[in-house]
Each structure stands twice: as C-alpha cells, then as structure tokens.
Design a protein around this motif. Structure first.
Motif, PDB file in Angstrom:
ATOM      1  N   HIS A  85      -2.579  -8.458  -1.011  1.00  0.00           N
ATOM      2  CA  HIS A  85      -2.704  -9.422  -0.071  1.00  0.00           C
ATOM      3  C   HIS A  85      -1.704 -10.129   0.286  1.00  0.00           C
ATOM      4  O   HIS A  85      -1.063 -10.608  -0.409  1.00  0.00           O
ATOM      5  N   HIS A  86      -1.607 -10.212   1.718  1.00  0.00           N
ATOM      6  CA  HIS A  86      -0.335 -11.203   1.950  1.00  0.00           C
ATOM      7  C   HIS A  86      -0.799 -12.568   2.236  1.00  0.00           C
ATOM      8  O   HIS A  86      -0.879 -13.300   3.507  1.00  0.00           O
ATOM      9  N   LEU A  87      -1.265 -13.300   1.174  1.00  0.00           N
ATOM     10  CA  LEU A  87      -1.845 -14.709   1.272  1.00  0.00           C
ATOM     11  C   LEU A  87      -0.751 -15.701   1.853  1.00  0.00           C
ATOM     12  O   LEU A  87      -1.071 -16.439   2.825  1.00  0.00           O
ATOM     13  N   VAL A 139       8.597  -6.040  -8.337  1.00  0.00           N
ATOM     14  CA  VAL A 139       9.084  -6.373  -7.315  1.00  0.00           C
ATOM     15  C   VAL A 139       8.653  -5.183  -6.274  1.00  0.00           C
ATOM     16  O   VAL A 139       8.339  -4.053  -6.588  1.00  0.00           O
ATOM     17  N   LYS A 140       8.588  -5.804  -4.872  1.00  0.00           N
ATOM     18  CA  LYS A 140       7.842  -4.722  -3.982  1.00  0.00           C
ATOM     19  C   LYS A 140       9.018  -3.915  -3.175  1.00  0.00           C
ATOM     20  O   LYS A 140      10.093  -4.674  -2.618  1.00  0.00           O
ATOM     21  N   PHE A 141       8.943  -2.677  -3.182  1.00  0.00           N
ATOM     22  CA  PHE A 141       9.676  -1.726  -2.574  1.00  0.00           C
ATOM     23  C   PHE A 141       8.973  -1.139  -1.468  1.00  0.00           C
ATOM     24  O   PHE A 141       7.642  -1.048  -1.668  1.00  0.00           O
ATOM     25  N   GLU A 172       1.569   1.332  -3.595  1.00  0.00           N
ATOM     26  CA  GLU A 172       0.778   0.765  -2.870  1.00  0.00           C
ATOM     27  C   GLU A 172       0.202   1.625  -1.805  1.00  0.00           C
ATOM     28  O   GLU A 172       1.347   2.148  -1.242  1.00  0.00           O
ATOM     29  N   HIS A 173      -0.994   1.579  -1.497  1.00  0.00           N
ATOM     30  CA  HIS A 173      -1.625   2.427  -0.454  1.00  0.00           C
ATOM     31  C   HIS A 173      -2.226   3.789  -0.788  1.00  0.00           C
ATOM     32  O   HIS A 173      -3.225   4.136  -0.768  1.00  0.00           O
ATOM     33  N   VAL A 174      -0.996   4.797  -1.063  1.00  0.00           N
ATOM     34  CA  VAL A 174      -1.255   6.182  -1.412  1.00  0.00           C
ATOM     35  C   VAL A 174      -2.152   6.638  -0.216  1.00  0.00           C
ATOM     36  O   VAL A 174      -3.321   7.110  -0.503  1.00  0.00           O
TER      37      VAL A 174
HETATM   38 ZN   LIG Z   1       0.970  -5.061   2.858  1.00  0.00          ZN
END
Ligand SMILES: [Zn+2]
Length: 516
Positions: free
Chosen positions: A65-67, A281-283, A358-360
């Motif tokens: 979630h991109h709060l 960490v998000k890549f 994330e997503h797949v």
């Molecule tokens: Zn996103």
C-alpha cells in the motif's frame, strides 16, 4: 485495567492450533485469553461485545500500500474519470491557485492506458500554466510532463533513456512528454518539492489512515517509502497520531540513484516497534507499465517490457547489509530476473531475511515451482482481477498465467494479500471478492481456475501479511500476547453480495463503527 470480552459469533484466530474459540478476552490493548464459554464467566466486570453472529478476526494488514503517496493526492488535481482536456486544465489551474509555493503543478489518477485520455507535452503546454506540469498515471509507473517540466529536468531530444526507464519520443526523436518507469521515478521525486513539508504531510497521512480503519485495515506495508516519509511516520507515532501501524519498505531507487544513499546506514529490516517498523528494501525487477514478458501464444514468441539492470547489484548490497528484500516483478521475465538476482545475492551468504516478490502478475509453472522451492513469499493483489482484467482483453499465453494465485497457493508459496492503493481501491473485502470470483465487475472471466476461497483470502490479509512483514509475533492472529487489533465483519459473502466492516478495534479500543 480495562477488559473486553467478545463472543456469540465466529472467531477466526487464523491459527491452526487455536482454531475458532468461542470467546476472546482483551485487556489493556492485548489479547489475554481465548477459550470456550466458561472463560467469559471469569470476567464478570468486563465490557461484553455481542458479535451477534458476525465474524471477529485480526485487523487487516495491507501488505502493499502506498500510504504516504495516497495521503498527498488531495493536494493534486485528481484526473480519475476525466476524459476531457478542458477539465484537466480547470483542475490543474485550481492546484496552481491553491499551491502558489510549489515549483510544480501536479495531477494524479490519470488513466495512461490506451483507453484513457491522450495527453502529451503539447496538450499540456496549450493549457498555459505558469509552472512545470506533471500528470501522474494511477499506476505510479508513468507520467506526462509539459515542455517546461522536461526543461526543468534537462530532458531534450539529445537525452538518452535511463537504464531503467524510457523517454517516449515521436517520429522525429522529440520527447513527447511521456516518461515511463525509472524516468517517471526521477521526475516524480523532483516534482515533490513543496508537497512534502513534514507537518502537512503528517496531517494528510493521519486523515488517510483514518479512512483505512473504516475498511478494517489496522496496519499497512508502505511499499516504496522515501526517507522523508519514514521520518513523518515516526514523528506521527511519537505524537500518538498514527491511526494504523506501518512497515516501511525503503525505496531502493532513491538509494541507488544517490538521492538518498545515506538510507543504507539507517535502521535495517526488523528494527522499530509495533507502530513503525522497517521492512525489506523495495526493488523493481521490471516495469509496472513496461512489464517484462517472455511467453508464447501459438507460434508467436512475445517479448516485451523493461528489466531494471541495476537491481541485481542492489539486491546483493541489501542482503550484505542485513536488509530483507522485496522485488516488484509483474511479468514472467521480471520474475525470473528477480529470482536470479536473489539466488546470486544469497549464493555465498545466508540471508537474515527472506525474499518477497511484489505482484507476481504473470508466471508459468516453472516460476511457481521455483518460488516454492526457494521459500519466496508472493505479495499479491486480488483486486488486480478487476484492474487488469478490464485491460487484458483476450491477451493470454500458453506458458504463463495472469495472476496465478491459485497455482501459487497450491504449490505452497506463502502468500500475503494487499491492494497496491492508490493504484487500485484499498478495501480488503472488495479485493477478496474479486480473488474469489475471478470475474471483473462486467462479468468477464479472468481465470476462474485461479480462485482462492474467501476465508483463505482473510487469512492472507491477516496472518499471511503479518509473516510477510515480520510482524507475526505482534499481530495477524488472535493469540494471547498479540495486539488487540481486530475487525468485525458481517460474515460470509452471500450470493455475491459483498460483506462489510462493522467494527474496527486497534490496541483494544473501538476506532471505527459503521453507522447503523
Ligand atoms: Zn505498488
């Protein structure tokens, strides 16, 4: 000491041993006991909550979630559903008046897909605004800039594409204003000046997070969090003004492009407390618009999309520094690149934390089996059945499946559920309904064989998400010692009629109750 006893409904502990107790007891913000009816008699002075047949479960955790960005959107021109350039101009001029000190005029929610409103730099220039303009797509993976915006970033026909993005050009090589993936990311970061003042940002996060409580969400994982927003979350928590708990995923693009390199020396994955904790960490392995596909339809070999070349080195550095890693991978080629990067980073080093993908969004049986073998978590979005299902049309592949949630689940891949808001709607119960039906709201079939039952989605939105965030010892199940973050829902969806959230409890306090 304040004690609350819940009973007379279904209590879903999300724990295999505890199962479905008849009674749940909360004292001072924590679950202290679960058991059968006799247990309630031991608390004669407690507040009694009659569930009246409804279901009690752990508060929802939205694992992607991109709060911090969703919170800022009220400052910008909202172009959701706008199909008329004059209306775009009117809304942008409102922002210009409201935000005289912001160097950029921003819009959000634009439908940048082929079905949406066509915009380019020349259309935006015609609107005659007094500052550079950035119009962001709802996907948060592309934008259109005015000519003044391109100038401000030094982008001309001579500018080469960045390695992780694309500057769209017309037949003569002139940039059209549309920037994708890494090119969008740089423009986004530059145009945030003036909108990111900490005090106001905090106020807006507080407002947005209160709305999430009404959806039953008591915790989110902020899936690409700049350091400035991390500081805002900590400040809010210290003032007891953060309505939901947050796991922040530091944004690798900002680390790798040097905007924010000092973040490497900040707190690592797992540090923090129940209010604000550091996640992986998000890549990005591939794009969100330019998703990297390598698949077949009959005799045709389809290759498409953008891989992010810096990601393998970044993943290796993150693992070496003790961080967990989350990699955005939408296309099947993106997924292969992500798993390759992880295997190479962990070949000579036992990682302190696991990998989450994330997503797949597209995967074949080989990738699914590989995720299972590596113990990789999939953070999936059931609401994408609606979002993407309306865009995919007849696009299907022989060797890869869109949103293969059923296959992942059957293969034993640990899953966490999430929304990706504001790129899609945030309500967990609405999202799960699409994950069950595998149909769009127009009734189109988006892979009925990939359905996951309603109660399993509830588990993925609670315990599954807690595991993905390293929060399993604080939340996600109804066990003694864990936080009393709870949600009461109406029960089972009946003949496709969605269920609603009746109550949300956080730290043992009622923080939302639906109007009767
Ligand atoms: Zn996103």
């Amino acid at each position: 000491v304040s004690t609350t006893v819940f009973g007379n409904g279904r209590i879903l502990s999300m724990d295999a041993w505890v199962g479905e107790p008849e009674v749940l007891v909360v004292t001072d913000g924590r679950i202290v006991a679960t058991g059968d009816w006799d247990l309630a008699a031991r608390y004669p002075h407690a507040q009694q909550i009659d569930l009246a047949g409804r279901w009690l479960l752990p508060g929802f955790i939205d694992a992607h979630h991109h709060l911090c960005l969703a919170a800022l959107q009220p400052l910008w021109a909202d172009l959701a559903g706008v199909h008329d350039v004059d209306e775009v101009g009117r809304r942008l001029r409102e922002v210009a008046v409201r935000e005289p000190d912001a160097p950029w005029i921003r819009a959000c929610g634009w439908d940048g897909t082929p079905r949406g409103l066509h915009l380019d730099r020349w259309v935006l220039d015609e609107l005659g605004l007094d500052r550079p303009v950035l119009v962001a797509c709802f996907s948060l993976h592309q934008a259109v800039l005015s000519s003044a915006g391109l100038d401000a970033l030094g982008i001309s026909y001579r500018t080469r594409d960045p390695g992780n993005g694309r500057i769209e050009r017309d037949d003569t090589g002139e940039p059209t204003g549309r920037l994708l993936e890494g090119a969008w990311g740089a423009a986004h970061a530059a145009s945030m000046v003036g909108y990111d003042r900490a005090r106001r940002w905090g106020d807006l996060i507080e407002v947005r997070a209160r709305t999430l409580l009404s959806y039953g969400i008591t915790a989110v994982h902020d899936a690409a969090c700049p350091t400035a927003a991390e500081a805002v979350y900590r400040q809010l928590a210290s003032e007891h003004r953060l309505p939901v708990s947050v796991v922040v995923l530091p944004h690798a693009a900002e680390i790798l492009n040097g905007v924010d390199a000092e973040r490497w020396f900040g707190p690592v994955t797992g540090e923090g407390n129940e209010d604000v904790r550091v996640g992986p960490v998000k890549f990005f392995a591939d794009g969100g618009i330019e998703i990297a596909i390598d698949a077949h339809v009959g005799a045709y070999h389809v290759r498409f999309g953008q891989l992010f070349p810096d990601t393998p080195a970044g993943v290796t550095e993150a693992v070496a520094r003790g961080y967990g890693v989350a990699i955005h991978a939408m296309g099947n080629a993106g997924l292969v690149a992500a798993l390759d990067a992880w295997e190479s980073a962990t070949r000579h080093r036992e990682p302190d934390n696991g990998l989450r993908i994330e997503h797949v969004t597209l995967a074949g049986p080989r990738e699914v089996a590989r995720m299972a073998a590596l113990g990789v978590t999939g953070v999936v979005q059931p609401g994408f059945v609606e979002l993407l299902g309306t865009q995919l049309g007849e696009t299907r592949f022989d060797d890869a499946t869109w949103m293969p949630f059923g296959d992942l689940h059957a293969a034993g891949v640990p899953l966490a559920a999430s929304s990706d808001a504001p790129c899609n709607f945030a309500e967990p119960l609405a999202g799960t309904s699409y994950g069950v039906s595998r149909r769009t709201s127009d009734g189109d079939d988006v892979g009925i064989d990939q359905t996951i039952p309603f109660e399993e989605w509830l588990r993925l939105y609670t315990y599954g998400a807690a595991l993905a965030g390293g929060q399993q010892d604080e939340r996600g199940r109804l066990l003694p010692g864990l936080r009393a973050d709870l949600v009461v829902i109406d029960g089972e969806p009946d003949a496709g009629r969605p269920v609603g959230v009746a109550q949300t409890w956080r730290g043992g306090e009622l923080v939302y109750e639906r109007a009767r």
